[in-house]
Design a protein around this motif. Structure first.
Motif, PDB file in Angstrom:
ATOM      1  N   GLY A   5       0.620  -1.341   0.064  1.00  0.00           N
ATOM      2  CA  GLY A   5      -0.296   0.503  -0.757  1.00  0.00           C
ATOM      3  C   GLY A   5       0.651   1.298  -0.026  1.00  0.00           C
ATOM      4  N   LEU A   6       2.057   1.389   0.344  1.00  0.00           N
ATOM      5  CA  LEU A   6       3.290   2.193   0.153  1.00  0.00           C
ATOM      6  C   LEU A   6       3.855   2.199  -1.195  1.00  0.00           C
ATOM      7  N   THR A   7       2.448   3.184  -1.975  1.00  0.00           N
ATOM      8  CA  THR A   7       3.238   3.706  -3.588  1.00  0.00           C
ATOM      9  C   THR A   7       3.905   4.479  -3.880  1.00  0.00           C
ATOM     10  N   GLY A   8       3.728   5.523  -2.791  1.00  0.00           N
ATOM     11  CA  GLY A   8       5.396   6.216  -2.990  1.00  0.00           C
ATOM     12  C   GLY A   8       6.760   6.214  -2.520  1.00  0.00           C
ATOM     13  N   LEU A   9       6.977   4.416  -1.487  1.00  0.00           N
ATOM     14  CA  LEU A   9       7.766   4.310  -1.752  1.00  0.00           C
ATOM     15  C   LEU A   9       9.277   4.474  -2.909  1.00  0.00           C
ATOM     16  N   GLN A  10      10.060   4.896  -2.925  1.00  0.00           N
ATOM     17  CA  GLN A  10      11.500   5.001  -3.185  1.00  0.00           C
ATOM     18  C   GLN A  10      12.767   4.055  -3.143  1.00  0.00           C
ATOM     19  N   LYS A  11      12.843   3.783  -1.897  1.00  0.00           N
ATOM     20  CA  LYS A  11      13.453   2.814  -0.946  1.00  0.00           C
ATOM     21  C   LYS A  11      12.967   2.191  -0.238  1.00  0.00           C
ATOM     22  N   LEU A  12      13.475   0.679  -0.154  1.00  0.00           N
ATOM     23  CA  LEU A  12      12.217  -0.407   0.484  1.00  0.00           C
ATOM     24  C   LEU A  12      14.007  -1.541   0.979  1.00  0.00           C
ATOM     25  N   GLY A  13      14.087  -1.841   1.860  1.00  0.00           N
ATOM     26  CA  GLY A  13      14.535  -2.931   2.670  1.00  0.00           C
ATOM     27  C   GLY A  13      14.532  -3.909   3.280  1.00  0.00           C
ATOM     28  N   VAL A  14      14.458  -5.263   2.838  1.00  0.00           N
ATOM     29  CA  VAL A  14      13.507  -5.982   4.023  1.00  0.00           C
ATOM     30  C   VAL A  14      14.924  -7.333   3.729  1.00  0.00           C
ATOM     31  N   VAL A  15      13.900  -8.367   5.347  1.00  0.00           N
ATOM     32  CA  VAL A  15      15.401  -9.624   5.005  1.00  0.00           C
ATOM     33  C   VAL A  15      14.014 -10.481   5.774  1.00  0.00           C
ATOM     34  N   GLY A  16      14.798 -12.183   5.643  1.00  0.00           N
ATOM     35  CA  GLY A  16      13.900 -12.771   5.792  1.00  0.00           C
ATOM     36  C   GLY A  16      12.842 -12.924   5.033  1.00  0.00           C
ATOM     37  N   ILE A  17      12.895 -13.030   3.749  1.00  0.00           N
ATOM     38  CA  ILE A  17      12.109 -13.470   2.457  1.00  0.00           C
ATOM     39  C   ILE A  17      12.482 -14.487   2.580  1.00  0.00           C
ATOM     40  N   ASN A  18      11.764 -15.479   1.718  1.00  0.00           N
ATOM     41  CA  ASN A  18      11.921 -17.134   1.962  1.00  0.00           C
ATOM     42  C   ASN A  18      10.519 -17.438   0.801  1.00  0.00           C
ATOM     43  N   LYS A  19      10.353 -18.421   0.763  1.00  0.00           N
ATOM     44  CA  LYS A  19      10.173 -18.999  -0.230  1.00  0.00           C
ATOM     45  C   LYS A  19       8.786 -19.011  -0.295  1.00  0.00           C
ATOM     46  N   LYS A  20       7.844 -19.090   1.183  1.00  0.00           N
ATOM     47  CA  LYS A  20       6.481 -19.171   1.501  1.00  0.00           C
ATOM     48  C   LYS A  20       6.392 -17.541   0.779  1.00  0.00           C
ATOM     49  N   ASN A  21       6.491 -16.760   1.522  1.00  0.00           N
ATOM     50  CA  ASN A  21       6.169 -15.382   1.203  1.00  0.00           C
ATOM     51  C   ASN A  21       6.721 -14.135   0.274  1.00  0.00           C
ATOM     52  N   GLY A  22       7.691 -14.777  -0.541  1.00  0.00           N
ATOM     53  CA  GLY A  22       8.253 -14.821  -1.529  1.00  0.00           C
ATOM     54  C   GLY A  22       6.966 -14.486  -2.560  1.00  0.00           C
TER      55      GLY A  22
END
Length: 1233
Positions: free
Chosen positions: A989-1006
């Protein structure tokens, strides 16, 4: 050059006016019923802004009364902005059930608005009452300011002091009659009040009987504009006839040829005395002096001028300055002249072929007192042209500059071979010796032999195109050593306009190879006028020196022809310093004066490789009667005062202030803001730009970034090495120590920044706007409140240890609270942070003892930046969704979680139950380091325990439900995806995002994450990390955001992701632990990305046969960063024509066997950096998150042992690299870190 007070006033007024005219303030004024008062205040502020513009145009800012008024305007603008912002905050807090409270607020606001209106009106009336701007007498002080500053640099202060000390002055008649020199002697006469008193003192000497007897041919001529040689010579011949008693002839009837013959007859055969008045430029002197031959009879020329530089240059490269007469306390006349050849006692200097010099340096050698013809003692100070800023380094001029000289000569030779117009630019901060370097190149045989015509011109201020072209035309004249009265035109060059001069340049360069040097270009507009004026010269190489990178890029469109001149390396700096102090080429400081080595290093650290500072301070120490460690330490401790008060150091400040004074008004507050940070502190670009936005210095991130780059391009801030892999060019900076001293002094004078530190004055400093508390300050709450007015503080920055009283309820208007890296800050000390309603920037970065934010943070409705990276915070409070203006949210660490098995998780849970749960329920909390029982329970049971169950550490945070409402959010990192799919929905829902960093990605939430990313059309930077690997996690992304410029992937990959090949705008790519380094197919895909400029490959723990960079790939790559640990790489191969634009190669190796080939084939490589670290994945560098990484003693000792073990391998790699780099035609530098 605009005064600091005026610049700050303009900046603050712009902020206040912007807020006053904003829609939100209009709405607030309407709600509170103060529209008329608000409109009046706005109109008055606009009028004040107009007055400030007029003050600058009329140079009124140099008037003390005007400066006082400007400061009052500034303070009123601060109050207006604070008050209006306070009204906005009050209304923003209201809700439907607080209507009674709103009525009380209306009364309060109405009263405050009336007071504000009265205050604004008073200041406006004060300007009209005293007539401060229009009709003020402020022009004259402005005119006098520049000569006074120039005078200090030319040694006039020294001559004045010498005259007072010896109670003696020079006599002009005696200087004219002085024996011992048969050459033509030139005496320059200059006064502190223009030419006032010149005529009388010169006439007295001119009519002196001895002078009249010794000089049978005398003439007094005023230099007219335009300059007509015929009239000039005619006037002198007429006076010569009168002097020798022949009578006055009708010279107008003589032909030019006869006139020239008569003139030459007099000046070749007689001892003559010529007085020239009204000389304005050195170009005029170069034109006129060709009239007068060297007749070996001891002739004299007296030059009267209102310009100190002209007076000092006319006598020649070595000149003496003496005081002639003091007319009043403010009016003194000086003489500049050359010592007779037998009187010169200083070691000989290299002669100069150039006609012009840059700003002189205040380095003077005191001669023995000389006796005049009557036996009187005359105190003199000998000012040599070797000690100018252009010549300050000539004595030991190329210590540490040999490589730069060879590089520029090679560049000139290469560009000359094209037989077209080519431009080369050398840029760097003031005091680096750009002029000296280019002059030496200009005079070298390698260059002078290439060109039939050459000219060296300093771009003078104010800039006049015709004068510059006239100088070039004179220098390009083949017959410039003789006077030509019968040129191909009736007009002389001196009377020509721009178009005629352009044609002259074309004629004099026709068929010739030409070299022109333009020294000290300060504006793009200057080049835009100069460039078309040189269009008639077809075969031309132009060399430009400037302080600014933006000017360099504007003048030269070829990056390979632009050179940045850096400071001297430590070894060269010590050599230069030693030779200057001891005035010889053989002194070895370490061997002969070991006690002075450490004090010398401390002084040189302050100089930071700046040759001007090294030579000036070295010259000062050379003149001291003793050279002891104690004296040198004392100088270093008081060097700030010396720079301010000591005339011998004035040149350093003058040269550096030239860059500061040239800053536009909107950049001066940004630069002065840097004085907040401690000496040698690397300040991240993110931190600085976000703070500027919060302070109102910049409107948005794009503007702040532009300001940052402008300061860099103007050499006001220096990039740091740690930032070479930034997509923005560099992401951290620091100030040169000497420039920082200027920043501190100016910001303190303008009540902008106060640094609370050991030894600072505890006198009341009043309305300071920014408070910085240093780590060495040990004061108490009482001292804090006495020293500064807390109610006016807009920003608070704490370095070192935290004390609870640092935040006060009086800080109502606090906008910035920066506690980055602060030690000892606890959770409970932030409970009332929600009361700082004006807060726009909050940083707790690196405060690793903070584990949660209080719910009151939701009250910070103005907050734009929240930085909690490097803390223990794993979950954001629910109230953060109220932060509707939040733009930048930095959290977690971005580093990966350690891979955990089922059994390791169970083991960690048991340890937590043993260590924390039992301790929390016991009565003894003495080991809880200040935690209460409730706080400890919340920390361990509600935060840490659930994280361990889920396998989550502090590498990312959980965002609350409703985060999608934060539509202003532009940066969000790092978020942990292991909390479930709800987090991914919030991101989507954050359509204005320009920079994003995430950790903890896996095959389930990918798959869900890929879907969310596809909807973020504005995304420019993406960072994704997975402990379990990225295989199958990101394959579901059919198309990546087309605007993506930076991508960081951390985790193993079997093959390169398919969608990466479609990233046409990707500039930076970092692959960490991907195991793709040896994948030839992956390298081919990456090598074809059209805009990839920065590539980072970080891997560990496997074997690679060949890491090959093939021909034709990576066409745009400029930086390659290789970080390998516990690897075996048989060969890293660079094929011919691969990476044609690669400039920097960084190698970080830990327990890794590696070999290289093809480095000699890289056509653009400039630098290779090698570091060898422990086999542990990481290096013991300072964290860029603020503060140092905490490393136990055992780990530190282990790494030291590893370094010793790795040293043979490091030496082997270094030798191999150096061998290949030596074969590279660019002669790139190898730096071992």
């Amino acid at each position: 050059m605009e005064a600091t007070a005026l610049s700050i006033g303009k900046s603050v007024l712009s902020g206040a006016l912007g807020l006053a005219k904003s829609a939100v303030v209009e709405e607030v004024a309407l709600q509170l019923g103060v529209q008329r008062d608000k409109a009046f205040v706005t109109d008055e502020l606009e009028m004040m802004q107009s007055f400030l513009m007029v003050a600058h145009d009329e140079r009124g800012e140099h008037n003390k009364v005007v400066r006082t008024w400007v400061k009052q305007v500034r303070d009123v603008a601060y109050d207006v902005e604070d008050s209006l912002q306070d009204f906005v905050v009050r209304v923003d807090k209201q809700s439907w059930w607080r209507i009674p409270r709103m009525l009380l607020d209306r009364r309060h606001v109405a009263k405050q608005m009336k007071e504000l209106r009265t205050k604004v009106e008073d200041v406006s009336q004060r300007n009209l009452r005293y007539g401060l701007i229009k009709g003020s007498s402020s022009t004259q002080p402005a005119a006098d300011a520049a000569p006074a500053a120039d005078a200090a640099m030319f040694g006039v202060d020294e001559a004045r002091h010498a005259a007072k000390k010896h109670q003696a002055r020079s006599d002009l008649a005696q200087l004219i009659n002085k024996d011992g020199d048969d050459h033509v002697g030139v005496i320059g006469v200059w006064g502190t009040s223009g030419t006032v008193g010149h005529s009388s003192i010169i006439w007295e000497a001119y009519e002196n009987p001895d002078v009249k007897l010794n000089f049978p041919c005398r003439a007094w001529v005023r230099v007219m504009r335009p300059f007509h040689p015929t009239e000039f010579v005619q006037s002198m011949v007429k006076q010569f006839h009168t002097a020798v008693g022949v009578g006055v002839l009708l010279e107008g009837e003589r032909k030019e040829q006869d006139l020239a013959q008569a003139f030459n007859g007099y000046v070749n055969e007689n001892r003559y005395l010529i007085v020239l008045t009204g000389l304005s430029t050195i170009e005029e002197w170069h034109q006129i002096k060709t009239c007068f031959p060297e007749n070996k009879l001891g002739s004299r020329i007296i030059v009267s001028t209102e310009h100190v530089e002209v007076a000092s240059l006319c006598p020649g490269r070595e000149s003496t300055v003496s005081e002639l007469k003091q007319l009043s306390a403010e009016q003194t006349i000086y003489a500049f002249y050359r010592q007779s050849s037998h009187a010169v006692t200083y070691p000989s200097k290299p002669t100069s072929r150039s006609k012009l010099s840059n700003i002189p340096e205040n380095e003077i050698q005191e001669d023995q007192s000389n006796a005049d013809v009557d036996g009187n003692m005359i105190a003199q100070k000998r000012l040599t042209r070797a000690y100018t800023m252009a010549g300050v380094l000539e004595e030991f001029q190329f210590i540490g500059r040999k490589q730069e000289k060879e590089d520029i000569i090679e560049l000139i030779v290469k560009q000359d071979s094209t037989h077209q117009v080519q431009v080369i630019v050398v840029w760097g901060m003031g005091g680096l010796g750009k002029t000296t370097l280019i002059k030496n190149v200009f005079q070298s045989k390698d260059v002078s032999g290439l060109f039939e015509k050459n000219a060296f011109a300093t771009v003078l201020r104010p800039f006049k195109l015709d004068e510059l072209l006239r100088s070039l035309a004179l220098q390009l004249d083949a017959n410039k050593e003789s006077m030509d009265f019968t040129g191909d035109t009736q007009k002389s060059i001196a009377s020509m306009g721009v178009e005629e001069l352009i044609k002259v340049l074309g004629r004099r360069s026709e068929g010739k190879r030409c070299l022109i040097v333009l020294d000290d270009l300060l504006a793009m507009e200057e080049w835009d006028k100069i460039s078309p004026s040189l269009r008639e010269i077809k075969n031309l190489v132009i060399v430009i020196t400037t302080r600014r990178e933006d000017i360099a890029k504007h003048c030269c469109k070829k990056p390979k022809c632009i050179r940045l001149l850096n400071g001297l390396q430590e070894k060269d700096a010590i050599t230069l310093f030693t030779r200057k102090v001891f005035r010889n080429m053989t002194t070895d400081l370490a061997e002969q004066y070991p006690a002075l080595v450490e004090p010398a290093k401390i002084i040189l650290k302050k100089c930071n490789g700046l040759p001007l500072a090294i030579v000036t301070i070295g010259g000062f120490l050379a003149d001291q009667p003793t050279k002891t460690a104690a004296e040198w330490r004392k100088l270093n401790e008081h060097i700030n005062i010396e720079l301010e008060m000591n005339p011998k150091f004035e040149v350093i400040k003058t040269v550096l202030m030239k860059s500061y004074d040239g800053l536009p008004y909107y950049l001066k507050p940004c630069f002065l803001y840097m004085s907040i940070f401690p000496e040698d502190r690397n300040v991240s670009r993110r931190r600085l730009t976000h703070r500027w936005i919060a302070e109102g210095y910049a409107r948005d991130e794009a503007t702040a970034d532009r300001y940052f780059m402008e300061l860099r391009e103007r050499s006001m801030i220096l990039p740091t090495q740690q930032s070479v892999c930034s997509i923005q060019g560099f992401d951290s900076c620091q100030l040169h120590d000497l420039i920082r001293d200027i920043s501190i002094a100016e910001s303190l004078e303008e009540n902008l920044v106060f640094r609370l530190e050991e030894g600072c004055s505890l006198n009341t400093h009043g309305a300071m706007r920014h408070l910085a508390i240093s780590s060495n300050w040990e004061g108490d709450e009482c001292e804090l409140e006495i020293t500064v007015e807390l109610s006016r503080i807009r920003s608070l920055t704490v370095f070192g240890k935290w004390k609870p009283f640092y935040i006060s309820e009086k800080m109502r208007f606090l906008r910035v609270l920066d506690l980055e890296g602060t030690e000892g800050l606890r959770n409970h000390q932030l409970e009332h942070i929600g009361e700082l309603l004006h807060l726009r920037y909050l940083s707790l970065r690196g405060c690793d003892e903070i584990y949660y934010l209080p719910d009151s943070v939701g009250n910070l409705r103005q907050l734009e930046t929240l930085d909690i990276k490097g803390t223990g915070i794993a979950m954001l409070p629910r109230t953060t969704i109220k932060l509707s203006k939040l733009c930048y949210l930095h959290a977690g660490s971005g580093s990966g979680d350690k891979e955990k098995t089922y059994f390791s998780k169970c083991e960690e849970i048991c340890e937590m139950q043993r260590d924390f749960c039992v301790g929390c329920c016991s009565l003894d909390l003495s080991d809880m380091d200040g935690f209460g029982r409730c706080e400890a329970f919340h920390l361990f049971c509600c935060l840490m325990y659930p994280n361990v169950i889920r396998g989550i550490e502090d590498s990312g945070v959980k965002v609350p439900r409703g985060t999608r409402k934060l539509k202003a959010l532009r940066t969000l990192r790092y978020v942990h995806l292991a909390w479930g799919t709800a987090v991914i929905k919030e991101i989507k829902g954050l359509t204005g995002l320009q920079k994003l960093g995430v950790v903890g990605i896996n095959k389930k939430n990918g798959p869900g994450f890929c879907s969310a990313i596809s909807s973020l059309s504005h995304l420019e930077s993406l960072s994704v990390r997975s402990v379990d690997g990225l295989n199958g996690c990101l394959d579901g992304m059919s198309t990546a955001p087309e605007n993506l410029q930076s991508l960081k992937l951390s985790g193993s990959l079997e093959n390169l992701l398919e969608w990466i090949k479609g990233l046409q705008n990707l500039v930076k790519l970092k692959l960490e632990l991907s195991k793709l380094s040896g994948n030839l197919e992956a390298m081919q895909v990456l090598g074809n990305l059209p805009n990839l400029s920065i590539l980072g490959l970080w891997d560990r723990g496997f074997i690679i046969d060949v890491l090959q960079f093939q021909t034709g790939l990576f066409r745009r790559l400029t930086v390659l960063d290789l970080f390998y640990s516990r690897m075996d790489i048989k060969l890293v191969e660079f094929e011919e024509e691969s990476m044609p634009n690669l400039e920097l190669l960084t190698l970080s190796l830990g327990d890794t066997k590696i070999a290289f080939s093809g480095l000699e084939l890289l056509p653009s490589i400039r630098e290779v950096r090698l570091s060898v670290h422990s086999y542990l994945f990481g290096t013991p560098k300072s964290s860029k998150n603020g503060g140092n990484e905490k490393m136990g003693k055992i780990l530190y000792e282990h790494m030291k042992r590893e370094e010793e073990i790795n040293k043979p391998m490091q030496d082997k790699v270094r030798q191999e690299l150096q061998t290949q780099l030596d074969r590279n035609k660019n002669r790139p530098v190898l730096k071992v870190q």
